[in-house]
Design a protein around this motif. Structure first.
Motif, short mmCIF file in Angstrom:
data_model
loop_
_atom_site.label_atom_id
_atom_site.label_comp_id
_atom_site.label_asym_id
_atom_site.label_seq_id
_atom_site.Cartn_x
_atom_site.Cartn_y
_atom_site.Cartn_z
N GLY A 119 0.62 -1.17 0.10
CA GLY A 119 0.10 0.14 0.11
C GLY A 119 0.98 1.21 0.05
N SER A 120 0.60 2.22 -0.74
CA SER A 120 1.02 3.57 -0.82
C SER A 120 0.75 4.43 0.33
N CYS A 121 1.84 5.12 0.79
CA CYS A 121 1.86 5.93 1.78
C CYS A 121 1.03 7.41 1.33
N ILE A 122 0.84 7.55 -0.03
CA ILE A 122 0.24 8.65 -0.48
C ILE A 122 -1.33 8.36 -0.67
N ALA A 123 -2.09 9.38 -0.05
CA ALA A 123 -3.63 9.02 0.10
C ALA A 123 -4.05 10.18 -0.48
N VAL A 124 -3.73 11.29 -0.88
CA VAL A 124 -4.32 12.38 -1.41
C VAL A 124 -4.42 11.91 -2.95
N SER A 125 -5.40 12.67 -3.59
CA SER A 125 -5.55 12.39 -5.17
C SER A 125 -5.61 13.42 -5.99
N GLU A 126 -5.47 14.58 -5.59
CA GLU A 126 -5.46 15.82 -6.46
C GLU A 126 -3.92 15.98 -7.20
N ALA A 127 -3.73 15.99 -8.37
CA ALA A 127 -2.58 16.18 -9.15
C ALA A 127 -1.48 16.87 -8.42
N GLY A 128 -1.87 17.96 -8.19
CA GLY A 128 -0.71 18.75 -7.29
C GLY A 128 -0.34 18.21 -6.09
N LEU A 129 -1.17 17.78 -5.23
CA LEU A 129 -0.83 17.15 -3.97
C LEU A 129 0.10 15.72 -4.26
N VAL A 130 -0.38 14.91 -5.14
CA VAL A 130 0.29 13.76 -5.44
C VAL A 130 1.71 14.04 -5.75
N THR A 131 1.92 15.02 -6.69
CA THR A 131 3.37 15.34 -7.01
C THR A 131 4.04 15.86 -5.80
N ARG A 132 3.54 16.66 -5.10
CA ARG A 132 4.23 17.26 -4.00
C ARG A 132 4.64 16.19 -3.11
N ALA A 133 3.69 15.03 -2.85
CA ALA A 133 4.24 13.94 -2.08
C ALA A 133 5.20 13.21 -2.70
N ILE A 134 5.00 13.01 -4.01
CA ILE A 134 6.18 12.10 -4.67
C ILE A 134 7.48 12.78 -4.61
N LEU A 135 7.71 14.05 -4.89
CA LEU A 135 8.86 14.89 -4.60
C LEU A 135 9.23 15.00 -3.26
N GLN A 136 8.45 14.84 -2.35
CA GLN A 136 8.77 14.92 -1.12
C GLN A 136 9.39 13.51 -0.47
N ARG A 137 8.93 12.34 -1.15
CA ARG A 137 9.38 11.19 -0.80
C ARG A 137 10.64 10.96 -1.43
N TRP A 138 10.76 11.39 -2.48
CA TRP A 138 12.19 11.40 -3.38
C TRP A 138 13.27 12.05 -2.85
N ARG A 139 12.88 13.59 -2.26
CA ARG A 139 13.53 14.16 -1.35
C ARG A 139 14.22 13.45 -0.09
N TYR A 140 13.13 12.90 0.60
CA TYR A 140 13.60 11.97 1.70
C TYR A 140 14.80 11.25 1.41
N ALA A 141 14.38 10.30 0.34
CA ALA A 141 15.34 9.26 0.08
C ALA A 141 16.72 9.97 -0.42
N TYR A 142 16.59 11.14 -1.20
CA TYR A 142 18.06 11.56 -1.62
C TYR A 142 18.70 12.40 -0.22
N THR A 143 18.00 12.79 0.56
CA THR A 143 18.65 13.65 1.75
C THR A 143 19.46 12.49 2.50
N ASN A 144 18.55 11.35 2.65
CA ASN A 144 19.14 10.65 3.52
C ASN A 144 20.15 9.37 3.00
N GLU A 145 20.05 9.45 1.62
CA GLU A 145 20.96 8.60 0.72
C GLU A 145 20.56 7.07 1.11
N THR A 146 19.20 6.77 1.03
CA THR A 146 18.77 5.63 1.18
C THR A 146 17.45 5.46 0.89
#
Length: 160
Positions: A122-149
């Motif tokens: 199951g995805s941690c992303i529960a929102v459905s609006e395009a802008g919010l989903v995009t922000r969530a995806i970028l946030q999760r990518w940024r989390y992985a990038y910042t933590n290098e994992t």
């Protein structure tokens, strides 16, 4: 990362069209603009076809951990289905998806390193609006990038 390699990891788009639905070009343009505005590591964000886009490719100037380049390919349908596929030059992939899938939640996550069709969770992303989903995806990518994992990338509570 070649186009052939990327396509080999996705089911044939023609096979998915019936379930996924027709592409929402306006949403892809909104997502493109948001990616450019929100993420400083976006090198380019381009639609595959300006008149009839099917995919938005967001090129990043760095990747997670040892990766030196990465891309997020995004599809968004008129029915609110989406697929956001991260791939990098260290041959690692993950996907946040929202579409009907047998034996899986509608909103699901294909974990790294390969983002295979199975297993999914199951995805941690529960929102459905395009802008919010995009922000969530970028946030999760940024989390992985910042933590290098990639560890914990799908552990957030309803980002953004």
């Amino acid at each position: 990362m070649t186009g052939d390699e990327e396509l080999s990891q996705h089911p044939d788009p023609d096979e998915q069209d019936e379930v996924f639905g027709p592409i929402d070009a306006g949403a892809l343009r909104e997502i493109r603009d948001l990616c450019v505005d929100q993420e400083p590591l976006v090198r380019t964000a381009a639609l595959d076809d300006p008149l009839n886009p099917q995919t938005l490719s967001v090129e990043l100037s760095d990747g997670v951990g040892d990766a030196t380049a990465a891309r997020i390919d995004i599809r968004w349908s008129l029915t609110g289905n989406y697929a956001a596929h991260y791939t990098d030059d260290a041959d690692r992939d993950f996907r946040f998806d929202c579409h009907p899938k047998p034996d899986a939640p509608r909103r699901h996550f294909h974990p790294p390193p390969a983002a295979l069709s199975r297993p999914v969770e199951g995805s941690c992303i529960a929102v459905s609006e395009a802008g919010l989903v995009t922000r969530a995806i970028l946030q999760r990518w940024r989390y992985a990038y910042t933590n290098e994992t990639f560890s914990g990338i799908n552990d957030a509570e309803n980002p953004p």
